[in-house]
Structures are given as C-alpha cells and as structure tokens.
Design a protein around this motif. Structure first.
Motif, PDB file in Angstrom:
ATOM      1  N   PRO A  11      21.071  -7.095   7.632  1.00 29.16           N
ATOM      2  CA  PRO A  11      20.889  -6.731   6.220  1.00 29.16           C
ATOM      3  C   PRO A  11      19.775  -5.698   6.060  1.00 29.16           C
ATOM      4  CG  PRO A  11      19.701  -8.740   6.664  1.00 29.16           C
ATOM      5  CD  PRO A  11      20.395  -8.376   7.954  1.00 29.16           C
ATOM      6  N   PRO A  12      19.752  -4.972   4.967  1.00 25.80           N
ATOM      7  CA  PRO A  12      18.565  -4.175   4.643  1.00 25.80           C
ATOM      8  C   PRO A  12      17.352  -5.097   4.591  1.00 25.80           C
ATOM      9  CG  PRO A  12      20.354  -3.740   3.094  1.00 25.80           C
ATOM     10  CD  PRO A  12      20.776  -4.904   3.913  1.00 25.80           C
ATOM     11  N   MET A  13      16.241  -4.641   5.124  1.00 23.74           N
ATOM     12  CA  MET A  13      15.081  -5.540   5.209  1.00 23.74           C
ATOM     13  C   MET A  13      13.788  -4.751   5.156  1.00 23.74           C
ATOM     14  SD  MET A  13      15.197  -6.504   9.316  1.00 23.74           S
ATOM     15  CE  MET A  13      16.966  -6.542   9.555  1.00 23.74           C
ATOM     16  N   GLY A  14      12.750  -5.441   4.792  1.00 18.18           N
ATOM     17  CA  GLY A  14      11.427  -4.829   4.773  1.00 18.18           C
ATOM     18  C   GLY A  14      10.370  -5.905   4.712  1.00 18.18           C
ATOM     19  N   GLY A  15       9.157  -5.541   5.063  1.00 13.33           N
ATOM     20  CA  GLY A  15       8.096  -6.542   5.052  1.00 13.33           C
ATOM     21  C   GLY A  15       6.747  -5.907   5.187  1.00 13.33           C
ATOM     22  N   ILE A  16       5.806  -6.743   5.531  1.00 16.14           N
ATOM     23  CA  ILE A  16       4.423  -6.272   5.665  1.00 16.14           C
ATOM     24  C   ILE A  16       3.681  -7.239   6.571  1.00 16.14           C
ATOM     25  CG2 ILE A  16       3.429  -7.568   3.726  1.00 16.14           C
ATOM     26  CD1 ILE A  16       1.961  -4.878   2.991  1.00 16.14           C
ATOM     27  N   ALA A  17       2.621  -6.764   7.183  1.00 23.99           N
ATOM     28  CA  ALA A  17       1.709  -7.629   7.935  1.00 23.99           C
ATOM     29  C   ALA A  17       0.297  -7.306   7.490  1.00 23.99           C
ATOM     30  CB  ALA A  17       1.860  -7.390   9.433  1.00 23.99           C
ATOM     31  N   LEU A  18      -0.395  -8.310   7.003  1.00 28.83           N
ATOM     32  CA  LEU A  18      -1.791  -8.117   6.604  1.00 28.83           C
ATOM     33  C   LEU A  18      -2.702  -8.655   7.697  1.00 28.83           C
ATOM     34  CD1 LEU A  18      -1.740  -9.296   2.880  1.00 28.83           C
ATOM     35  CD2 LEU A  18      -1.346  -7.005   3.780  1.00 28.83           C
ATOM     36  N   GLY A  19      -3.774  -7.947   7.943  1.00 28.90           N
ATOM     37  CA  GLY A  19      -4.736  -8.409   8.941  1.00 28.90           C
ATOM     38  C   GLY A  19      -5.644  -9.470   8.350  1.00 28.90           C
ATOM     39  N   LEU A  20      -5.451 -10.716   8.784  1.00 25.66           N
ATOM     40  CA  LEU A  20      -6.249 -11.806   8.214  1.00 25.66           C
ATOM     41  C   LEU A  20      -7.725 -11.645   8.547  1.00 25.66           C
ATOM     42  CD1 LEU A  20      -6.714 -14.543   6.862  1.00 25.66           C
ATOM     43  CD2 LEU A  20      -6.036 -15.641   9.007  1.00 25.66           C
ATOM     44  N   ASP A  21      -8.014 -11.257   9.788  1.00 25.25           N
ATOM     45  CA  ASP A  21      -9.418 -11.132  10.191  1.00 25.25           C
ATOM     46  C   ASP A  21     -10.135 -10.125   9.293  1.00 25.25           C
ATOM     47  OD1 ASP A  21      -9.190 -12.639  12.969  1.00 25.25           O
ATOM     48  OD2 ASP A  21      -7.501 -11.264  12.813  1.00 25.25           O
ATOM     49  N   ARG A  22      -9.476  -8.980   9.079  1.00 27.64           N
ATOM     50  CA  ARG A  22     -10.110  -7.934   8.281  1.00 27.64           C
ATOM     51  C   ARG A  22     -10.242  -8.348   6.813  1.00 27.64           C
ATOM     52  NH1 ARG A  22      -7.829  -2.104   9.471  1.00 27.64           N
ATOM     53  NH2 ARG A  22      -8.861  -2.404  11.484  1.00 27.64           N
ATOM     54  N   LEU A  23      -9.200  -8.995   6.298  1.00 29.70           N
ATOM     55  CA  LEU A  23      -9.263  -9.463   4.915  1.00 29.70           C
ATOM     56  C   LEU A  23     -10.405 -10.465   4.744  1.00 29.70           C
ATOM     57  CD1 LEU A  23      -8.157  -9.709   2.045  1.00 29.70           C
ATOM     58  CD2 LEU A  23      -6.398 -11.263   2.897  1.00 29.70           C
ATOM     59  N   ALA A  24     -10.494 -11.410   5.680  1.00 28.60           N
ATOM     60  CA  ALA A  24     -11.570 -12.408   5.610  1.00 28.60           C
ATOM     61  C   ALA A  24     -12.928 -11.735   5.731  1.00 28.60           C
ATOM     62  CB  ALA A  24     -11.385 -13.454   6.709  1.00 28.60           C
ATOM     63  N   MET A  25     -13.009 -10.760   6.630  1.00 32.50           N
ATOM     64  CA  MET A  25     -14.259 -10.020   6.816  1.00 32.50           C
ATOM     65  C   MET A  25     -14.698  -9.363   5.509  1.00 32.50           C
ATOM     66  SD  MET A  25     -14.828  -6.747   9.368  1.00 32.50           S
ATOM     67  CE  MET A  25     -14.261  -5.467   8.224  1.00 32.50           C
ATOM     68  N   LEU A  26     -13.767  -8.674   4.848  1.00 30.40           N
ATOM     69  CA  LEU A  26     -14.112  -7.977   3.604  1.00 30.40           C
ATOM     70  C   LEU A  26     -14.512  -8.968   2.524  1.00 30.40           C
ATOM     71  CD1 LEU A  26     -11.337  -5.242   3.628  1.00 30.40           C
ATOM     72  CD2 LEU A  26     -13.803  -4.885   3.838  1.00 30.40           C
ATOM     73  N   LEU A  27     -13.730 -10.048   2.379  1.00 30.23           N
ATOM     74  CA  LEU A  27     -14.044 -11.004   1.312  1.00 30.23           C
ATOM     75  C   LEU A  27     -15.342 -11.751   1.603  1.00 30.23           C
ATOM     76  CD1 LEU A  27     -10.589 -12.425   0.169  1.00 30.23           C
ATOM     77  CD2 LEU A  27     -11.725 -10.287  -0.413  1.00 30.23           C
ATOM     78  N   ALA A  28     -15.678 -11.864   2.890  1.00 30.12           N
ATOM     79  CA  ALA A  28     -16.943 -12.522   3.242  1.00 30.12           C
ATOM     80  C   ALA A  28     -18.121 -11.571   3.102  1.00 30.12           C
ATOM     81  CB  ALA A  28     -16.879 -13.064   4.671  1.00 30.12           C
ATOM     82  N   GLY A  29     -17.833 -10.298   2.853  1.00 33.64           N
ATOM     83  CA  GLY A  29     -18.923  -9.354   2.647  1.00 33.64           C
ATOM     84  C   GLY A  29     -19.644  -8.952   3.919  1.00 33.64           C
ATOM     85  N   THR A  30     -18.957  -8.988   5.038  1.00 30.67           N
ATOM     86  CA  THR A  30     -19.576  -8.562   6.288  1.00 30.67           C
ATOM     87  C   THR A  30     -18.779  -7.388   6.849  1.00 30.67           C
ATOM     88  OG1 THR A  30     -19.892  -9.206   8.614  1.00 30.67           O
ATOM     89  CG2 THR A  30     -18.295 -10.461   7.378  1.00 30.67           C
ATOM     90  N   ASP A  31     -19.361  -6.664   7.791  1.00 33.91           N
ATOM     91  CA  ASP A  31     -18.595  -5.583   8.396  1.00 33.91           C
ATOM     92  C   ASP A  31     -18.340  -5.853   9.875  1.00 33.91           C
ATOM     93  OD1 ASP A  31     -21.087  -5.230   9.373  1.00 33.91           O
ATOM     94  OD2 ASP A  31     -21.348  -3.180   8.660  1.00 33.91           O
TER      95      ASP A  31
END
Lengths: 599, 599
Positions: B528-548
C-alpha cells in the motif's frame, strides 16, 4: 483521498453515505455485468459491488483487478439485496462503487491469504509480509500489542519509570551463551547482547529509581527449540523496599489488567493459588503445574514399602518413591499395547517402565494386578480410584518419579480431553531451592540466578558452600496453564552475601571480581533491598493467542536454524567489514555496494 | 515494613501521624543530644530528627549512620520548631524518629550526591549508580520516561499497533557502518544490529498492519561525537494510506501530548511553521533552523554584484552569493580582534574571511567600510540595520555562505544572549531534494534514505540517473530549537520506482537484488502507499531536559571511546567463545568461569 473508516467497520450506520475505502482484494467474483469484490483491511471485510448502473468505468476497472491488489474505492453504502451475512460486521451492507483506483497490483501469491491454507513454515517466513496478512496473524500481533499497551498503562499508573538499559553490554558467565558484538574501536574486544537486564536493573535500584520497568529484548545463543528464539522479550520490573508478598500482589493486579485488556477475561487474584516449590513437586511432579488438570500425584510409598511387587518395594527401600495418578474413566480407552508404547516415552526421564492397573466393577486388572490381591482395597482408598479408571504408577528415585508422572499427567489429560481450554490457571510457585544439583556436570548451579536472595532464616547456611546448597530462596515464579510465565526474586543487596553466593557457585574471588566486580563494588555504596520479576512476553502472548508455537506471535522470527528466511540473515559480510574489526572468518561475501545517507 | 509514602512527599497533611520511610542519608548533622538527617528518595528530601525524648535507641543508632547509608525509620510527623524551608515540599515538618534500622551501609562515595559537584565524565560513568542518584539525573530519566509513556498512550489511543522488529537482522549497505553479530550455528555468517527498523516497518505495512509503532533501539558503528551513541532510541511510526499532511498533523498532536505530559507546555500546532527546504536554506542557511533566533540571512547579491569591494562582486560573478546577518546592538560588543578570531572558525566551512561592518550614529565603520561609501544607504535599507548593530557578511559559493552564516547566526545569538530559552521552537521542513551531492566522494547519495518517495510531479525525472538527482521528495523533518528531532517521508511502495531509485544511487541490478531483493519482491504482491517518521528519543529528551549532552538522558551510555566505564564493556572474551563462532581475533581473555542457570 482520506478513508472514511476501515473497510471492516462499514456497517448499517453508513447506509446512504458515500464512503472512501482502501484495502486489499480478498476475493473477486465476476458475473460479467456485475462484479463483487471483498475488500480486506485489518478490521475485516466489506463487499464492494460494481455494476453499470453504479458506474461503468468502475465496473470496467474492476475487471482488471486481481486478488491482493491494493485498491481505493468511493461508493454508496446500500443494504444488500440478498446474501446477508450475519457473521460479518459489514454483512448487511454493500458498497456500490462509483470510482475505483488501483494503488498497487499483485502477482499471484505463493499461498492464499486465508487462515485455512497450509503452507510450510519456511515458505510462510520467506513471505512473512503475506503470512502476516492472514486474519489470525493480525489478531496474534494485535493481541501482543494489547499486552504491552496494558503493561505500559498499568506500570506507568503505578509510578514505574521506563528506563532503557544497554544492548551493547558486557559478556558475563551467566546462564546461556552470549551473542557477541565485535568492537571496531577496540579491536579484539566484544560487547555482548544481554541475556536479561538483570544487573542493570539492580544497579538502577542502587541508583534510587525505586520502581523500574522495561519492555526489554534479551538474547541467548542457544540451540533452538520450539519455543525458543535467539531474541525474545521480557516485561522486566524491579522495585526497592518491597516485600515478596507486595511484589506478588502488584504482579497480580498487573495480570488483571492484561487479562482484561488483551482477552477480556476477568481475573480474580484471590483465585490465584500460591504453592511452595516442594508442594508443587509433591502434588504435580513439576515446578510449573498445569492447574487446569486434576490427577494429582498420590504418594503410595508407605503403602507399597512391603509390596510383593518388588519394583515398588525396592524403590522405597532404595530411598525412592512409589506414586500414581488416576486417569478418570480411561480404563477402556487404552489397550495394553497402547500403554506399553508409553514406556518408550518415559524412558527419557530414566523410568524403567510404566506399571498400570485398570479398575473395573470386578476389581483391578492388568499385568501387575496379581501383586495387589491383598491390598487392593487399601489401594482404592488411597487413590480414590473408581470403576472405569486407569491408575498409572512410577516407582523410582524421586526426580524420575516426578518427571514421569508430570509427563503422563499432561499426556493423559490431553489425550482424554480433560483440559478445560477456557480456563486461565495462574499459580505462584514460591520458596524455591537456592541451588540445584546438575547431575550431568556434577555441580551445583543457581536454581534462578546468582543474585537471588536466600530466605532470611537460611542466611547463615551460606557460611559454608555445602550449607549454601541446602538454602531456600525468596523467589517466586508465575505459572500459567503449565508454562512458566515469569520468574522473580528478592535480590541480594549486600556484598558479603553476594560474595558467598558466588563462592558457592564455584567462583574464585578473582573470577567473581572479574565477572561482577562492578556490582560487588556498587553494593558497598548503599544498595537498597530490592526485588522484581521478568515475564516472558512471547510466551504470554502465545498462551493468550491460544497457540503453542512462539513464532505465531513474533512478527519476524528466526527458524530452527537461526535464519530469518525473508532476508536470509545471517549472511557472510564483506571482507572489509571484518578487516575493520580485526577479525578473520571462514568465508566472506563478494559485496561491493555503495554506502547511502542516513535517515 | 511497608513505607507510608515517599520521603519527599511527607508534608503537613501527615502531621500527627506515625510514618515509616526508607531512603538514603543525604546529610547528617550531629549536635550530640540532637541529630538531624536529611533522608532522600526519588521524590525529594525529608528531615529526620533524633533525640532522647523521641527515642534514645534511635538516637544512638543515628550516631553510627553516615552519608548514603540506606535506612528505614518510623517516627512521628511534627511541625518544625524553626528552620522552615519554603522551597522544600516537606519543609514545614520533621519526622521525630522512634525507630531506625540500617538497611545498607555505604563507604564514602567518590563524589558527593549533589547536582553542584563536578566530577569527570568517566568517573561519573564508572560510578553511574551514584551519578544517577543526583536529583538532576533522576529528573532527566524520569522526563525521558514521561516522553515514552505519553508516546505509548497517544499512539495506542490512535490505533497504532506496537510491533517489535528483529535486532538480529541483515547487514545492508544503508547509511553508516553496521554492528555485526557472528552466528554460531552458521559460522562465517553474521547478523547485523539494525540502523533503524525502516525495512521491517515497510514490510509491516505490506502486511496490512496499517498503523505501526515501536520504541526501537537502533545501532550505528560510527566514530563517536558529543551527541552520538553506538545505540540510540527511535520513536518509530509508520502508516498506510495517509498523506504527508495527515501524518504531519498526527505528529503535531503527538507532540502536543508529549510537551504537555513531559514538561507541562501547551503546544499549539497551528503555531508550528512549515518551511520548504529551500526556504530554510535561504533564510537560515540550514535545514534545521533554530527559530528562537531572529537574524535571518539577507541576500545582498544583487546589490553587491557591482560592488567596488571585489570580494563581494567577484563572488556574485562566480555564481555565488553575498549574504549578511545583522546582530542587533552588538557593534560595541566586539573588538576588531574578537571578530578576526571568528575567521578561523568559519574557515572550516570554506569561508576565506568574515567581512563585517559596525553601524554607528555617524554611519558605518570597519576595515571594509570605505568600499560602501556610495551605497551605504541602500545597504542600510536592505539589511534594516540600525545604529549600534553589527553586520556580518559571507561572500562565496552558496553552500559556503549558508554554512558560514548559519554558524555565525547561532554563535552571535548565544554570545549576545539573544535566545529565548523558554521557547520551544518547532518547525517542519518539507520538500527536500531526493538526493544530495557528496563532493568529497564525487557521488550522489540519498538526502534521507533510498526508500523515500519522490514528489508526484518528479516521478518522470527518475527515468534517467541525472534526472533523478534533480528530483524533490515527499519528506518532512521535524526540527526543535535548531535540532533535527526526526525525519519522515512517504515511502516508495512500487517496485519500478524503487528500482530506479537504487539505480540512481549507483546500484547495479544485481547489487540491488542482493541488498534489497526481499523488499523489491514484496512490492510485487500489493504494497500500500505508506509513510512514517522516526523521532530521536535521546535528542528529544536531551532538549526537553535542557542539556546539550545526550549522555545526560541515557542511563548507561558509552563514553567517547565506545566504552561503558562501569562494566568496562567491550572486553576481550574467552578463546572458546571465538572458537565456537569460527573467528580469530587479535587477543583473548584468560577467562574460565563456570556457567550458571538462567532466570
């Protein structure tokens, strides 16, 4: 176009509406001026009807369509003119198609997408994307997903923190063989894929996280059997400051949630029995009894110690046992020959025979009946056997008796249809031995794992190696329908106890340090009392799906040769890949493909 | 004893109650007849008070207690007599201890359990179980857990099925270097740890699952940098029959849930801008712009094409650009020397200098001011620069200009404190090129990955290799605060398109078959036609935790040498382990430890 809803969910509530649907062609019936297509998606089927009066272009397009094509249709939901199908959610309606678009064509599939079609295991795995289209496989994986969803929801609501532990970890002499991962940056060094997150979760308790969980992949490089896979999934939980009873209560509540969400079963935790390991062995001959089956083991050792049947009396004199199971109403079901054939089966447990008696209105009969002429009444009383029953005996050393009668109990129950398949028979098995003796290797191994806390009153036994082997443990296994679902314990949190455990396992102080030094050192910095459990997700899903093959609940399993027939992994790799790792292997692949950018 | 509640949650509502608490000794103040202990658990601190009048045994026991001991206490919650701490949940009460039990002792820790104590990275990792006791690390991992919990809840509620894909997979020439896992059953063959579940999730769409997700570990054997780890976690999603716009909407809603549950932020999806890749490059010089920063790139090429400053006019004549950023109010902040020093930094992008102008009430000044005597007014108008601003230029080929001004924009923003740290600046970047040219290797690679669907109108471009390299793609990246959070696309579901893509990447038909034959074959059976995404959990957590630093949100990360300092993995293994695999390695470990039973 955006779909209106899943095909399988279109029903009378859509009557008179124009809907857009997408899915797979399950079946096409071409009556010339009229074409019917059953459109399938993950929610079920709906009947599409093509006719000139609805749309002649769509009718012509439908002529070209074949099974497993992916199509999009727009049409009017109308009541079926006949052929109402009460067993189908959409069975009272049809979609009169005004527009058809082929989204993808399909060749003839190597097997039909149908639960009733048989295909070899390897063919199913080679075309797993087709095999997974079958309704049963869809149900199985969705059931599995419901178990994990219920787990996430329940543990999150109970304050558990989902923490990921490394998959590139240290090889430790614990349990089975490790899968190794060579390091390129450190040639000659290897990571190991973890056999469980055990040590990491203990360290997380040391770190004060207090309630950890993870849906964790685990890896064991073992020879493969029916219910084993190189990688498998654990529902892994660890807590601090909780007693065994508190943890068992928590797991019970978790099981209530899973059983409700996954199979709609109302589990009553008060109905889950707790048996000691000794009681389970005594009554069922196994540490994972199937409590859907009656036919408990009856100890006749005392009654038979002076039996004229020397097989029985000798077994008792030699320190063994005579035990029996009563198979209700099975006396007529088995010929002498049929029963003799089972002897071959039980020989694998060390049994030298499988004595039996049939109970009739006239008394007992069978080849050994003559030995029991005098104590027939006592035997009937001890076993509770009734006319029409079959009594099956084992007389040998205790482990042989247990293994034999456990196997026979399950075999006769299955053959005589004595298992209530609608029942979910959970049980807790507690108070395990800390060690078990491995006769083949003449050594003592952990009954669970080397981090299991002995019972409080047995702590002093650990002062000697011999004493340690007699200790019992604060461990608790959860059993369902005769399968071990999971294994839990209170863990050792004190270095002195851990060192004694490792010593009793045969570790020298240096070997203990090499393997578990980081854990032992950690315990010197204030590790809290802790305990937890790991449930086998694959096995739980397998049981709830009503199958006995673990591959039926895994999307892309390996076959019995450790191969994944679709991608053919594992495969030889390019020599340069091995050179990078400083390794030499027996073969190389002739591969020279370009690299590509990353997502 | 069962604890009443977490230590950190005891407050005035418990006044007059006897409570049982367990936790770690954060601090002890011994005043002789009076001892205070701050007891810590994952919810915070509570003050314990020991005195003769409460219990003399407990007071004496408290004398022996040291920092990081694990203790259990029972005592009465009373109002503090003084020293009320308004910043502490339990700051108005104390627990007057009647009973103290030491559950575990602790040596002096190599660093204090305190957010303000500095310790080297490797020391922190070697004693990670201590490092993780620090409140900030507890917060970070709990935040990460909240992201995954929100993800599970949101995707489950939206009909997504959690399906596990194999970690023992096939090595494919896709992206970075694979981690290999030697097979014992098939010596010379290797599994690869997957760099993403990309192919498996496409196959699951082919199997009709329609909405898949997984919190999936992924592995890349790359040289390690600050925000890279050998293993990392993707929030991985795939759907069938959904358009790019529908998928982006869904991800927006998912982000709303995460931002709410993880950091309590009310994200308005209507405020998330969508930029084309070209627009992002033009305005910010990067495909992951930090939209918290203004200072957009201003194209001065037309204005400067006849400039007397030959660096500018020549850049335009040579087909390049002249662009500038205006740093507001920064004219006085930088000396000529300070600005000259930045030239070294931008040389890494190929820039040959960093021309600048300061704007004063008297007009422009700086070493190149003399060239702009005539068109100073036009320059002011084009840039919008005001007195007190600093203008920084780049004049070169377009990629050099983009990279230079992107870096300078972020650097000046950071130095001048122009970033609003309270903002969460999400952005979608769409309409990416399908390919990008790799000048170092003189070849074209996928901008995302080889399974990305070209734009509908560009499909015919794929008929030639040269044409394919000009096509744009149905891909969409989610950016947060200047970091790429995730990368998504509509996928190719037709074999003919996939084959053209692979050809344009330099695959021969045979190499394409060898690497991706199973996928190409699958596409012949109705994908079938398909699409998706992958988010980087480590990076998302890093940003929300306010660290680099990504290691701050991973429980047991590897250091920059790929080593986990606590267990010291990776390590040499026993020769027999390699013999089992048919491998030869440069070194072996001298290991001979017993096996143990499995949990």
């Amino acid at each position: 176009m955006k779909r209106t809803n899943y095909a399988g969910l279109i029903d009378e509530s859509y009557l008179g509406q124009t809907v857009t649907l997408q899915g797979w062609v399950q079946k096409r019936r071409d009556l010339g001026a009229l074409i019917f297509i059953d459109l399938r998606d993950r929610k079920g089927l709906v009947q599409l009807t093509f006719a000139d009066e609805f749309n002649s272009e769509a009718l012509h397009a439908a002529e070209q369509v074949r099974t497993e094509y992916v199509i999009e249709v727009t049409g009017l939901v109308a009541a079926r003119e006949g052929a109402i199908n009460e067993n189908m959610h959409s069975g009272k309606i049809e979609v009169q198609v005004q527009h058809l678009e082929v989204l993808a064509t399909a060749k003839t599939t190597p097997f039909a997408i149908d639960d009733n079609v048989e295909a070899s295991d390897d063919l199913r795995l080679k075309y797993r994307y087709l095999d997974l289209r079958r309704p049963q496989m869809q149900k199985n994986l969705i059931l599995r997903s419901k178990i994990t969803a219920a787990t996430h929801a329940f543990l999150d609501a109970n304050g558990f923190i989902d923490i990921e532990t490394p998959y590139l970890a240290k090889s430790t002499p614990e349990g089975a063989r490790d899968y190794l991962v060579p390091s390129r940056i450190n040639p000659g060094s290897f990571y190991a894929l973890p056999q469980s997150p055990q040590l990491f979760k203990q360290l997380l308790m040391g770190a004060g996280f207090d309630r950890y969980y993870q849906v964790a992949r685990a890896f064991r490089d073992e020879d493969l059997r029916g219910d084993r896979q190189p990688e498998f999934t654990q529902l892994d939980v660890e807590t601090s400051f909780m007693s065994q009873a508190e943890i068992m209560d928590l797991v019970n509540q978790w099981m209530v949630t899973i059983m409700d969400k996954a199979v709609g079963y109302d589990l009553d935790p008060a109905q889950i029995p707790t048996l000691t390991w000794q009681e389970a062995m005594d009554r069922f001959g196994t540490d994972k009894p199937d409590l859907r089956i009656g036919m408990e083991l009856i100890d006749l050792s005392e009654l038979m110690q002076n039996s004229t049947f020397s097989v029985f009396s000798k077994a008792v004199v030699d320190g063994g046992q005579v035990k029996a199971i009563v198979v209700p109403g099975a006396a007529q079901a088995y010929s002498r020959k049929a029963l003799d054939q089972k002897v071959q089966y039980v020989e694998r447990f060390g049994a030298k025979g499988l004595p039996w008696l049939k109970v009739t209105d006239e008394g007992i009969n069978g080849p050994i009946a003559k030995f029991f002429a005098d104590d027939s009444a006592a035997l009937m009383e001890a076993t509770g056997a009734q006319a029409g029953d079959l009594i099956v005996f084992a007389a040998d050393q205790n482990p042989v008796v247990a293994a034999t009668l456990d196997a026979m109990r399950r075999m006769f129950a299955a053959e005589q249809d004595l298992i209530d398949e609608s029942q979910w028979a959970f049980a807790w098995i507690v108070d395990w031995p800390l060690f078990e003796y491995q006769p083949e290797e003449d050594r003592w191994i952990s009954a669970h794992h080397p981090f299991t806390m002995p019972n409080e009153e047995d702590l002093s036994l650990l002062d000697t190696v011999e004493g340690a082997h007699q200790a019992h443990a604060q461990s608790y296994d959860l059993v369902l329908n005769g399968y071990e679902l999971g294994s839990g314990s209170i863990r050792i949190h004190r270095m002195d106890i851990q060192q004694k455990m490792l010593r009793a396992l045969g570790f020298t102080p240096a070997a203990a340090q090499e393997a578990f030094g980081f854990l032992l050192e950690g315990m010197e910095y204030g590790f809290p009392p802790m305990g937890g459990i790991a449930l086998g997700l694959d096995r739980l899903a397998m049981l709830l799906a009503g199958t006995d093959n673990i591959r039926e609940v895994i999307a892309f399993p390996k076959n019995s040769k450790g191969t994944e027939p679709m991608t053919e992994a594992p495969l030889p790799v390019a020599k340069i890949q091995l050179d990078d790792l400083g390794l030499q292997a027996p073969t190389y692949a002739d591969i020279d493909a370009p690299n590509m950018a990353e997502e």
